[in-house]
Design an enzyme around this catalytic site. Structure first.
Site, short mmCIF file in Angstrom:
data_model
loop_
_atom_site.label_atom_id
_atom_site.label_comp_id
_atom_site.label_asym_id
_atom_site.label_seq_id
_atom_site.Cartn_x
_atom_site.Cartn_y
_atom_site.Cartn_z
N ASN A 11 24.62 21.01 -35.19
CA ASN A 11 23.21 21.38 -35.23
C ASN A 11 22.76 21.30 -36.69
OD1 ASN A 11 20.71 22.61 -35.14
ND2 ASN A 11 21.49 24.65 -34.61
N LYS A 13 19.88 21.56 -37.93
CA LYS A 13 18.72 22.41 -38.24
C LYS A 13 17.69 21.61 -39.06
CE LYS A 13 21.70 26.37 -37.73
NZ LYS A 13 21.99 27.74 -38.01
N GLU A 170 26.52 32.33 -29.39
CA GLU A 170 26.36 32.41 -30.84
C GLU A 170 25.93 33.82 -31.22
OE1 GLU A 170 25.63 28.23 -32.65
OE2 GLU A 170 23.71 29.12 -32.13
N GLY A 176 25.29 31.47 -39.95
CA GLY A 176 24.95 31.21 -41.35
C GLY A 176 25.32 32.36 -42.28
P1 PGA Z 1 26.29 28.07 -38.67
O1 PGA Z 1 25.17 27.86 -37.55
O2 PGA Z 1 27.49 27.25 -38.25
O3 PGA Z 1 25.67 27.56 -39.93
O4 PGA Z 1 26.60 29.53 -38.70
C1 PGA Z 1 25.51 27.74 -36.19
C2 PGA Z 1 24.25 27.56 -35.37
O5 PGA Z 1 23.25 28.22 -35.68
O6 PGA Z 1 24.21 26.77 -34.41
#
Ligand code: PGA
Length: 256
Positions: A11, A13, A170, A176
């Site tokens: 992902n 983002k 999640e 994050g």
């Molecule tokens: P992250 O995000 O791996 O940066 O923690 C995961 C997500 O939000 O899908």
């Protein structure tokens, strides 16, 4: 025991311009090679879908996903993108109800339900995200929070629809933040999700459905998390922006 093929999705983002996306995908194609022991999905931002789609068209083992979509087929929804528009770009998966969509764009379980329905109708495979916040985890409300998200988000679906859905667990507190659920914590939660699915849908669905873990997955912790029996893949944010790191996660996912 049923064999669930691991699914690793990146992902991205709101990261990567079209030019940057092209460079990352070229590196990924080189690093990943013909590896196909896991289902691999890239979810770039809308503006890079077309470029990534073109690069992936001769690459059968890496598939394209979107990060969001609107539930309506078309119409006066300024700024939105429909499932048909995604399909035209050979998008095959779509992330629905990510916690950032829930938190910043006010999506709730009913929105998730409508979007999932529209995605399935367009033959997109929805990756439906669920997860609890830190206070919910600490006050032991996580079970009921997840149960409600699943019951309402998947309301009205039968075994046929659920066969095409992927769940991403999640925990909001792990996204994050660098904090990950421990493998034991994640496994316990995935088992709970299967239990809820067996209760509200069917035992067959609960056994068959793939449940990804997401939240600070990186090269160093992927293998341990993904070796848990009920963790069927990962939804990777930050670490999916680096070709080497993401490839290592994918390859680790399949090591016994
Ligand atoms: P992250 O995000 O791996 O940066 O923690 C995961 C997500 O939000 O899908």
């Amino acid at each position: 025991m049923i064999n669930r093929k691991k699914i690793i999705a990146g992902n991205w983002k709101m990261n990567k311009t079209q030019a940057e996306a092209r460079a990352l995908v070229e590196d990924l194609i080189r690093e990943i090679g013909k590896f196909d022991e896991a289902e691999i999905v890239l979810c770039p931002p809308f503006t890079a879908l077309s470029a990534v789609s073109e690069l992936l068209s001769p690459v059968p083992n890496i598939r394209l996903g979107a990060q969001n979509m609107h539930e309506a087929a078309s119409g006066a929804y300024t700024g939105e993108i429909s499932a048909t528009m995604l399909r035209e770009l050979y998008v095959r998966y779509v992330i629905i109800g990510h916690s950032e969509r829930r938190q910043y764009f006010h999506e709730d379980n009913a929105t998730v339900n409508r979007k999932t329905k529209a995605a399935l109708a367009a033959e997109l495979r929805p990756i439906v995200c669920v997860g609890e916040t830190l206070p919910e985890r600490e006050s032991d409300k996580w079970k009921s929070v997840l149960e409600t998200q699943l019951r309402e988000g998947l309301a009205g679906f039968g075994d046929k629809e659920l066969a095409d859905i992927i769940i991403a667990y999640e925990p909001v507190w792990a996204i994050g933040t660098g904090k990950t659920a421990t493998p034991a914590q994640a496994e316990e939660t995935h088992q709970w999700i299967r239990k809820v699915l067996a209760t509200h849908f069917s035992a067959a669905v609960a056994e068959r459905i793939r449940i990804q873990y997401g939240g600070s997955v990186k090269t160093e912790n992927a293998k341990e998390l993904l070796s848990m029996p009920d963790i069927d893949g990962a939804l990777v944010g930050g670490a999916s922006l680096d070709a080497r790191g993401f490839t290592a996660i994918i390859k680790n996912a399949c090591l016994k």
